[in-house]
Design a protein around this motif. Structure first.
Motif, mmCIF file in Angstrom:
data_model
loop_
_atom_site.group_PDB
_atom_site.id
_atom_site.type_symbol
_atom_site.label_atom_id
_atom_site.label_comp_id
_atom_site.label_asym_id
_atom_site.label_seq_id
_atom_site.Cartn_x
_atom_site.Cartn_y
_atom_site.Cartn_z
ATOM 1 N N ALA A 25 44.496 162.091 17.361
ATOM 2 C CA ALA A 25 45.802 161.751 18.020
ATOM 3 C C ALA A 25 46.099 160.294 17.920
ATOM 4 C CB ALA A 25 46.453 162.294 19.295
ATOM 5 N N ILE A 26 44.850 159.706 18.671
ATOM 6 C CA ILE A 26 44.408 158.412 18.866
ATOM 7 C C ILE A 26 44.145 157.686 17.764
ATOM 8 C CG2 ILE A 26 42.600 156.676 19.484
ATOM 9 C CD1 ILE A 26 42.324 158.511 21.733
ATOM 10 N N ARG A 27 43.507 158.333 16.071
ATOM 11 C CA ARG A 27 43.486 157.550 15.019
ATOM 12 C C ARG A 27 44.639 157.394 14.266
ATOM 13 N NH1 ARG A 27 39.519 161.232 14.759
ATOM 14 N NH2 ARG A 27 37.389 160.327 15.324
ATOM 15 N N LYS A 28 45.380 158.820 14.469
ATOM 16 C CA LYS A 28 47.230 158.380 14.114
ATOM 17 C C LYS A 28 47.864 157.185 14.636
ATOM 18 C CE LYS A 28 50.706 161.546 12.899
ATOM 19 N NZ LYS A 28 51.575 162.478 12.579
ATOM 20 N N GLN A 29 47.921 157.109 15.222
ATOM 21 C CA GLN A 29 48.549 156.188 16.611
ATOM 22 C C GLN A 29 48.274 154.690 15.746
ATOM 23 O OE1 GLN A 29 48.787 156.712 20.954
ATOM 24 N NE2 GLN A 29 50.791 155.898 20.616
ATOM 25 N N VAL A 30 47.005 154.963 16.086
ATOM 26 C CA VAL A 30 46.362 153.506 15.476
ATOM 27 C C VAL A 30 46.383 153.337 14.385
ATOM 28 C CG1 VAL A 30 44.529 151.579 15.516
ATOM 29 C CG2 VAL A 30 44.617 153.466 17.069
ATOM 30 N N ALA A 31 46.281 154.067 13.172
ATOM 31 C CA ALA A 31 47.266 153.735 12.590
ATOM 32 C C ALA A 31 48.285 153.288 11.936
ATOM 33 C CB ALA A 31 46.193 154.935 11.140
ATOM 34 N N GLY A 32 49.870 153.825 12.482
ATOM 35 C CA GLY A 32 50.489 153.440 12.724
ATOM 36 C C GLY A 32 51.175 152.322 13.085
ATOM 37 N N PHE A 33 49.989 152.146 14.267
ATOM 38 C CA PHE A 33 50.348 150.661 14.559
ATOM 39 C C PHE A 33 50.568 149.360 13.346
ATOM 40 C CE2 PHE A 33 48.977 152.777 19.253
ATOM 41 C CZ PHE A 33 50.232 152.246 19.544
ATOM 42 N N LEU A 34 48.914 149.641 12.328
ATOM 43 C CA LEU A 34 48.389 149.070 11.908
ATOM 44 C C LEU A 34 49.070 148.932 10.182
ATOM 45 C CD1 LEU A 34 44.824 149.579 12.222
ATOM 46 C CD2 LEU A 34 46.198 147.656 13.542
ATOM 47 N N LYS A 35 50.970 149.929 10.058
ATOM 48 C CA LYS A 35 50.569 149.791 8.522
ATOM 49 C C LYS A 35 51.431 147.848 8.270
ATOM 50 C CE LYS A 35 52.292 154.623 8.690
ATOM 51 N NZ LYS A 35 53.380 155.542 9.402
ATOM 52 N N GLY A 36 51.246 147.942 7.074
ATOM 53 C CA GLY A 36 51.964 146.662 6.954
ATOM 54 C C GLY A 36 51.041 145.853 6.085
ATOM 55 N N GLY A 37 49.840 145.948 5.985
ATOM 56 C CA GLY A 37 48.441 145.517 5.440
ATOM 57 C C GLY A 37 47.501 145.125 6.760
ATOM 58 N N SER A 38 47.468 144.430 6.200
ATOM 59 C CA SER A 38 45.664 144.049 7.334
ATOM 60 C C SER A 38 45.620 142.392 6.956
ATOM 61 C CB SER A 38 44.037 144.429 7.185
ATOM 62 O OG SER A 38 43.777 144.105 5.855
ATOM 63 N N ALA A 39 45.341 141.747 7.980
ATOM 64 C CA ALA A 39 45.684 140.355 7.864
ATOM 65 C C ALA A 39 43.480 140.137 7.711
ATOM 66 C CB ALA A 39 45.720 140.087 8.884
ATOM 67 N N GLU A 40 43.469 138.478 7.538
ATOM 68 C CA GLU A 40 42.315 138.097 7.700
ATOM 69 C C GLU A 40 41.620 138.094 8.944
ATOM 70 O OE1 GLU A 40 39.698 133.745 7.433
ATOM 71 O OE2 GLU A 40 41.873 134.117 7.104
ATOM 72 N N GLN A 41 40.451 138.775 9.365
ATOM 73 C CA GLN A 41 39.515 139.043 10.403
ATOM 74 C C GLN A 41 38.724 137.436 10.663
ATOM 75 O OE1 GLN A 41 36.978 142.773 9.835
ATOM 76 N NE2 GLN A 41 38.441 143.413 11.321
ATOM 77 N N LEU A 42 39.019 137.126 11.969
ATOM 78 C CA LEU A 42 38.402 135.927 12.490
ATOM 79 C C LEU A 42 36.893 136.306 13.747
ATOM 80 C CD1 LEU A 42 41.382 133.985 12.897
ATOM 81 C CD2 LEU A 42 40.274 134.067 11.071
ATOM 82 N N PRO A 43 36.044 135.182 13.266
ATOM 83 C CA PRO A 43 35.490 135.254 14.599
ATOM 84 C C PRO A 43 35.748 135.481 16.195
ATOM 85 C CG PRO A 43 34.869 133.358 13.583
ATOM 86 C CD PRO A 43 35.662 134.262 12.638
ATOM 87 N N ALA A 44 35.494 135.729 17.408
ATOM 88 C CA ALA A 44 35.828 135.704 18.473
ATOM 89 C C ALA A 44 34.901 136.095 19.120
ATOM 90 C CB ALA A 44 37.304 136.589 18.590
ATOM 91 N N LEU A 45 34.993 134.664 20.600
ATOM 92 C CA LEU A 45 34.173 134.799 21.865
ATOM 93 C C LEU A 45 34.902 135.638 22.648
ATOM 94 C CD1 LEU A 45 31.786 133.744 22.551
ATOM 95 C CD2 LEU A 45 33.187 131.673 23.824
#
Length: 161
Positions: free
Chosen positions: A22-42
């Motif tokens: 259920a967590i995987r399904k909900q998070v995948a739903g949050f991320l619909k619409g493509g992915s943006a560039e990943q950036l390094p973060a402190l």
């Protein structure tokens, strides 16, 4: 040194789903619409309300961070319950979430305690606190092998913080 502890999920099924699927399904739903560039973060700031209120913002934020080189995350959050010492690190053990167990980086936690900044090993402050618990399954979604150093603070003195 604190004994080995298993910190059981206190708000699974309330603030976030009670099962890994259920967590995987909900998070995948949050991320619909493509992915943006990943950036390094402190570091980053994530909301800690229930996923129905803030999960999309937290998931989208984590999706933008390049977690590939990251092995440990220091989590900071408020202590809403009032249990435990004011500046508390759970310094040993694992957090058990629906996504599996997440290991505490004990050596780093002990190093933070030894730094003399007022932090103390205390698992009681973490036992029922939701502020960090809601973040751990999200991190596990993106990088299951990640270790954590969970710190909660039960004071609002800016100088101390």
């Amino acid at each position: 040194m604190e004994r080995f502890d298993i910190r059981k999920a206190a708000v699974a099924g309330q603030f976030y789903p009670a099962t890994a699927d259920a967590i995987r399904k909900q998070v995948a739903g949050f991320l619909k619409g493509g992915s943006a560039e990943q950036l390094p973060a402190l570091g980053c700031i994530l909301p800690h309300a229930g996923y129905q209120y803030s999960g999309k913002v937290a998931a989208e934020t984590l999706a933008r961070i390049d977690l590939a080189p990251v092995q440990t995350v220091v989590l900071l959050g408020p202590n809403h319950t009032g249990y435990g010492v004011p500046l508390s690190i759970m310094a040993a053990g694992v957090w058990d979430t629906p996504m599996g167990q997440c290991e505490i980086h004990s050596a780093l936690a002990q190093e933070i305690i030894r730094s003399g900044n007022g932090m103390a090993a205390d698992s009681m402050a973490h036992a029922f606190e939701h502020s960090l618990e809601v973040e751990v399954p999200l991190f596990q979604y993106f990088k299951p092998s990640l270790r954590i150093v969970p710190i909660v603070f039960g004071l609002d003195d800016l100088r101390t913080l």
